[in-house]
Design a protein around this motif. Sequence first.
Motif, PDB file in Angstrom:
ATOM      1  N   ALA A  15       0.767  -1.179   0.138  1.00 59.45           N
ATOM      2  CA  ALA A  15       0.005  -0.112  -0.147  1.00 59.45           C
ATOM      3  C   ALA A  15       0.748   1.520   0.030  1.00 59.45           C
ATOM      4  O   ALA A  15       2.068   1.259   0.166  1.00 59.45           O
ATOM      5  CB  ALA A  15      -0.838  -0.151   1.099  1.00 59.45           C
TER       6      ALA A  15
ATOM      7  N   SER B 154       0.266  -9.176   1.996  1.00 59.78           N
ATOM      8  CA  SER B 154      -0.269  -7.866   2.166  1.00 59.78           C
ATOM      9  C   SER B 154       0.580  -6.814   3.224  1.00 59.78           C
ATOM     10  O   SER B 154       0.603  -7.316   4.546  1.00 59.78           O
ATOM     11  CB  SER B 154      -1.904  -7.822   1.994  1.00 59.78           C
ATOM     12  OG  SER B 154      -2.690  -8.440   2.947  1.00 59.78           O
TER      13      SER B 154
ATOM     14  N   TRP C 285       0.473  -3.143   4.343  1.00 55.81           N
ATOM     15  CA  TRP C 285      -0.648  -2.617   4.448  1.00 55.81           C
ATOM     16  C   TRP C 285      -0.240  -1.232   4.659  1.00 55.81           C
ATOM     17  O   TRP C 285       0.942  -0.723   5.438  1.00 55.81           O
ATOM     18  CB  TRP C 285      -2.216  -2.218   5.230  1.00 55.81           C
ATOM     19  CG  TRP C 285      -2.349  -3.826   4.513  1.00 55.81           C
ATOM     20  CD1 TRP C 285      -2.124  -5.032   5.232  1.00 55.81           C
ATOM     21  CD2 TRP C 285      -3.687  -3.695   4.054  1.00 55.81           C
ATOM     22  NE1 TRP C 285      -3.063  -5.724   4.491  1.00 55.81           N
ATOM     23  CE2 TRP C 285      -3.764  -4.502   3.393  1.00 55.81           C
ATOM     24  CE3 TRP C 285      -4.170  -2.564   2.929  1.00 55.81           C
ATOM     25  CZ2 TRP C 285      -4.807  -5.181   2.343  1.00 55.81           C
ATOM     26  CZ3 TRP C 285      -5.125  -2.924   2.113  1.00 55.81           C
ATOM     27  CH2 TRP C 285      -5.412  -4.385   1.490  1.00 55.81           C
TER      28      TRP C 285
ATOM     29  N   SER D  66      -0.253 -10.628   5.986  1.00 56.68           N
ATOM     30  CA  SER D  66      -1.145  -9.604   6.398  1.00 56.68           C
ATOM     31  C   SER D  66      -0.624  -8.599   7.461  1.00 56.68           C
ATOM     32  O   SER D  66      -0.492  -8.736   8.673  1.00 56.68           O
ATOM     33  CB  SER D  66      -2.625  -8.930   7.357  1.00 56.68           C
ATOM     34  OG  SER D  66      -3.345  -7.934   6.965  1.00 56.68           O
TER      35      SER D  66
ATOM     36  N   GLN E 295      -0.255  -5.315   8.971  1.00 53.45           N
ATOM     37  CA  GLN E 295      -1.187  -4.129   8.467  1.00 53.45           C
ATOM     38  C   GLN E 295      -1.137  -2.504   9.034  1.00 53.45           C
ATOM     39  O   GLN E 295      -0.112  -2.769   9.456  1.00 53.45           O
ATOM     40  CB  GLN E 295      -2.366  -4.379   9.862  1.00 53.45           C
ATOM     41  CG  GLN E 295      -3.214  -5.282   8.936  1.00 53.45           C
ATOM     42  CD  GLN E 295      -4.368  -6.309  10.005  1.00 53.45           C
ATOM     43  OE1 GLN E 295      -5.235  -5.528  10.317  1.00 53.45           O
ATOM     44  NE2 GLN E 295      -4.506  -7.267   9.140  1.00 53.45           N
ATOM     45  N   ASP E 296      -1.506  -1.326   8.519  1.00 54.23           N
ATOM     46  CA  ASP E 296      -0.960  -0.135   8.692  1.00 54.23           C
ATOM     47  C   ASP E 296      -0.625   0.176  10.217  1.00 54.23           C
ATOM     48  O   ASP E 296      -0.701  -0.109  11.353  1.00 54.23           O
ATOM     49  CB  ASP E 296      -2.436   0.321   8.716  1.00 54.23           C
ATOM     50  CG  ASP E 296      -3.344   0.197   7.654  1.00 54.23           C
ATOM     51  OD1 ASP E 296      -3.968   1.070   7.042  1.00 54.23           O
ATOM     52  OD2 ASP E 296      -4.238  -0.915   7.536  1.00 54.23           O
TER      53      ASP E 296
ATOM     54  N   TYR F  66      -7.714 -11.253   4.056  1.00 55.28           N
ATOM     55  CA  TYR F  66      -6.542 -10.175   4.087  1.00 55.28           C
ATOM     56  C   TYR F  66      -6.156 -10.265   2.430  1.00 55.28           C
ATOM     57  O   TYR F  66      -6.190  -9.915   1.826  1.00 55.28           O
ATOM     58  CB  TYR F  66      -5.846 -10.037   5.280  1.00 55.28           C
ATOM     59  CG  TYR F  66      -6.392  -8.222   5.915  1.00 55.28           C
ATOM     60  CD1 TYR F  66      -6.033  -7.160   5.090  1.00 55.28           C
ATOM     61  CD2 TYR F  66      -7.031  -8.956   6.901  1.00 55.28           C
ATOM     62  CE1 TYR F  66      -6.475  -6.401   6.074  1.00 55.28           C
ATOM     63  CE2 TYR F  66      -8.009  -8.251   7.256  1.00 55.28           C
ATOM     64  CZ  TYR F  66      -7.469  -6.369   7.813  1.00 55.28           C
ATOM     65  OH  TYR F  66      -7.579  -5.247   7.218  1.00 55.28           O
TER      66      TYR F  66
END
Length: 170
Positions: A19, A35, A37, A56, A58-59, A158
């Motif tokens: 991302a 992924s 993020w 995953s 994440q952010d 995800y």
Amino acid sequence: MLIRFQSHFPNVHESVYIADGAKIIGDVTIGKETSIWFNAVIRGDEAPITIGERCSIQDNATLHLYEDKPLVIEDDVTVGHNVILHGCTVRKGALVGMGATVLDGADIGEEAFIAAHALVPPGKKIPPRTMVMGSPCKIVRELTNEELQNMKKGVQIYVNKGKIFKASQD
């Protein structure tokens, strides 16, 4: 964004979604269908960081390590928003909840659940399929079959979401 550090450039499988704002630096390897993020930072500037398949990150997660403490994330791991992982091992299928911190030499067992805002101290070993909570963390109980199934569903959600976001970039 992939960033070279000295002679190391991240090795990222072509299926990985990265991302906007995420930074992957140096000696980092990331497996397929993972992924990364928004605004996550994965900094392999002191030693290798290995992230498996279908993970995953994440952010705003921060992943780092010291030379003598590798950072290894096995397959099917979920790393929640604002998590800090530093020089630890997270085994297959584990979930590290939002805002948790896992420190040097800690070993998170397969399919373990680290609750939001938990602190896993240096060198702590978390048994497989257990839930831990608190700061410092304490083992609360074994996970139910339903909880384990929900964690597996979350991994697939995800993976699918990463594919959707990646397709919108191409």
